[in-house]
Scaffold this motif. Sequence first.
Motif, PDB file in Angstrom:
ATOM      1  N   VAL A  94     -31.532  73.170  70.447  1.00  8.68           N
ATOM      2  CA  VAL A  94     -32.497  74.214  70.774  1.00  8.68           C
ATOM      3  C   VAL A  94     -33.893  73.603  70.713  1.00  8.68           C
ATOM      4  O   VAL A  94     -34.220  72.894  69.761  1.00  8.68           O
ATOM      5  N   HIS A  95     -34.704  73.875  71.724  1.00  9.72           N
ATOM      6  CA  HIS A  95     -36.088  73.404  71.667  1.00  9.72           C
ATOM      7  C   HIS A  95     -36.998  74.406  72.351  1.00  9.72           C
ATOM      8  O   HIS A  95     -36.907  74.638  73.549  1.00  9.72           O
ATOM      9  N   HIS A  96     -37.867  75.020  71.565  1.00 10.46           N
ATOM     10  CA  HIS A  96     -38.891  75.909  72.080  1.00 10.46           C
ATOM     11  C   HIS A  96     -40.241  75.260  71.752  1.00 10.46           C
ATOM     12  O   HIS A  96     -40.662  75.265  70.602  1.00 10.46           O
ATOM     13  N   PRO A  97     -40.924  74.661  72.745  1.00  7.90           N
ATOM     14  CA  PRO A  97     -42.192  73.985  72.474  1.00  7.90           C
ATOM     15  C   PRO A  97     -43.218  74.936  71.869  1.00  7.90           C
ATOM     16  O   PRO A  97     -43.175  76.135  72.131  1.00  7.90           O
ATOM     17  N   PRO A  98     -44.131  74.409  71.045  1.00 10.17           N
ATOM     18  CA  PRO A  98     -44.287  73.006  70.681  1.00 10.17           C
ATOM     19  C   PRO A  98     -43.377  72.613  69.532  1.00 10.17           C
ATOM     20  O   PRO A  98     -42.926  73.464  68.770  1.00 10.17           O
ATOM     21  N   LEU A  99     -43.144  71.309  69.403  1.00  7.59           N
ATOM     22  CA  LEU A  99     -42.327  70.816  68.302  1.00  7.59           C
ATOM     23  C   LEU A  99     -43.067  70.943  66.974  1.00  7.59           C
ATOM     24  O   LEU A  99     -42.496  71.362  65.969  1.00  7.59           O
ATOM     25  N   VAL A 100     -44.335  70.559  66.971  1.00  2.00           N
ATOM     26  CA  VAL A 100     -45.156  70.616  65.754  1.00  2.00           C
ATOM     27  C   VAL A 100     -46.161  71.745  65.895  1.00  2.00           C
ATOM     28  O   VAL A 100     -46.845  71.860  66.919  1.00  2.00           O
ATOM     29  N   SER A 101     -46.260  72.584  64.890  1.00  2.00           N
ATOM     30  CA  SER A 101     -47.230  73.678  64.958  1.00  2.00           C
ATOM     31  C   SER A 101     -47.737  74.064  63.574  1.00  2.00           C
ATOM     32  O   SER A 101     -47.138  73.706  62.555  1.00  2.00           O
ATOM     33  N   VAL A 102     -48.836  74.777  63.563  1.00  2.00           N
ATOM     34  CA  VAL A 102     -49.456  75.235  62.323  1.00  2.00           C
ATOM     35  C   VAL A 102     -48.853  76.583  61.937  1.00  2.00           C
ATOM     36  O   VAL A 102     -48.754  77.489  62.766  1.00  2.00           O
ATOM     37  N   ILE A 103     -48.438  76.697  60.675  1.00  2.00           N
ATOM     38  CA  ILE A 103     -48.032  77.998  60.141  1.00  2.00           C
ATOM     39  C   ILE A 103     -49.337  78.697  59.772  1.00  2.00           C
ATOM     40  O   ILE A 103     -49.912  78.454  58.704  1.00  2.00           O
ATOM     41  N   LYS A 104     -49.831  79.520  60.675  1.00  2.00           N
ATOM     42  CA  LYS A 104     -51.179  80.065  60.555  1.00  2.00           C
ATOM     43  C   LYS A 104     -51.419  80.794  59.237  1.00  2.00           C
ATOM     44  O   LYS A 104     -52.504  80.704  58.653  1.00  2.00           O
TER      45      LYS A 104
END
Length: 501
Positions: A92-102
């Motif tokens: 499973v891949h829903h971009p982006p791979l790296v993100s900020v947990i706001k």
Amino acid sequence: MKYSYVDVIRLRRRAFASIARMAYNDESLHDLYEETYRALPGEVAHYRENIFRERAVYGERLRMALGLDARAADVTGSITEGIEKVDVATRVHHPPLVSVIKIACEACPERHIMITDNCRKCLAHPCKNACPKNAIDFGKDKMVIDQKKCIKCKKCVKECPYNAVLETGRPCAEACGVKAIGSDYLGRADIDADKCVSCGACITACPFGAISDKSQIYQVIKAMKKDTPVYGIIAPSFTGQFGSLTSPAQVREAIRRLGFADVVEVGLGADLTTMNEAKEFLESVPNERPFMGTSCCYSWKLMVKKNFPNLDPLISDSSTPMVYTAQQIKKAHPGCKVVFIGPCISKKLEGLQPAVHDMVDFVITFEELMGMLVAKEIEPSSIETEENFDDASKTGRGYAVAGGVAKAVVARAKEIDADRNITVESAEGLANCVMLMRMAKAGRKDGMLLEGMACEAGCIGGPGVIVPRHRARKANAQFSATSSFASPWDNTNIPQEDKPV
């Protein structure tokens, strides 16, 4: 992850273990909310200002461990929102791979110059004299800076004899070698996907644990419950990661006990990369290209592609060790699935590329593998085995450490052409890789073999490692010395027809 960030590390790894346990036990993902209470029980907060925010952040971390997006407070609904998309046995891949947990980000200032209490408000006041914008003046007890006038030139920092002027920056942005991190409308960290190369440096740098990548461990475990055999291929940097008293053979057996059909060293694929890159360099430099860059680090390759597109053709055309190893497994076991296990998160993106997609089915990190071991209560060091792990040559195993790739390629090139002298330049850390390519673009690296490693110290410094670099480096050197094969060409695990002539 910095090893002084103990609480952040503990929460990250607990999330991986929780998701792995749910997958192994066939627990309903609709019970995910209960995991936040299991990890953070009671009413008293331990890490943030209140228990409600702690659980909310941990819930988003669990979602990312499943492969789902981390959500901001304005769109946060049920923790199980979209759960059916990831409750599968395929990648499973829903971009982006790296993100900020706001909701975890503390909106650290991007750049700030401040006068500390060490200031003596001295007669010379060189800070005031050096400021080109007259932003510094006398305060009641110390000098003060008008932040509206300050242009962050740092002249005051350099001039103060008491070291009383301090420059601070956002840890994640400071760690980003491609300057991909800015701010959103609330001052929180925001990642520019067009610049990001998924090296993971920001993940390891953030002291709030507010940045993460998406995991595939749930889907890997679901795949292992199917009839199709699943093979693990493990990166050379695995040595020492699972305990100083744990042997490579014990690690292999521990992974098998998780449900893998077998495990093969990615060092085997590194031997193929070495042979192909050595041949490629000797044939193409300098006649067809001015220099050649190594191919194994995907973040390095992405950085070149995004920032120096004209130089992209000068990176080696050879496949990476991950791809070559997967090809060997698929050739020997048609129809199987392959999971790359390593220190790197950008490999998750490499695995999605059209030329790689059918070879590598999943990518997980050592950290994520540890979560699986914890979930199954497997302690590698307690396993009894007399098996040998001997898939790769000495130089193939050396790919784990910065400089190891170039060293291997040069050694193989010498076997082919003993009279050819190859000059090497290596860069570790993404910012240094950018500097290296700037010099190469200016024509200052012609004739050379350039090795780029996005992580400091090489793969042993990757975002998915478990132990400090110095321990991993020592373990890798010891394991490399035990190989039966001095050269990739000697590796009898590789069919002769697959070796480049």
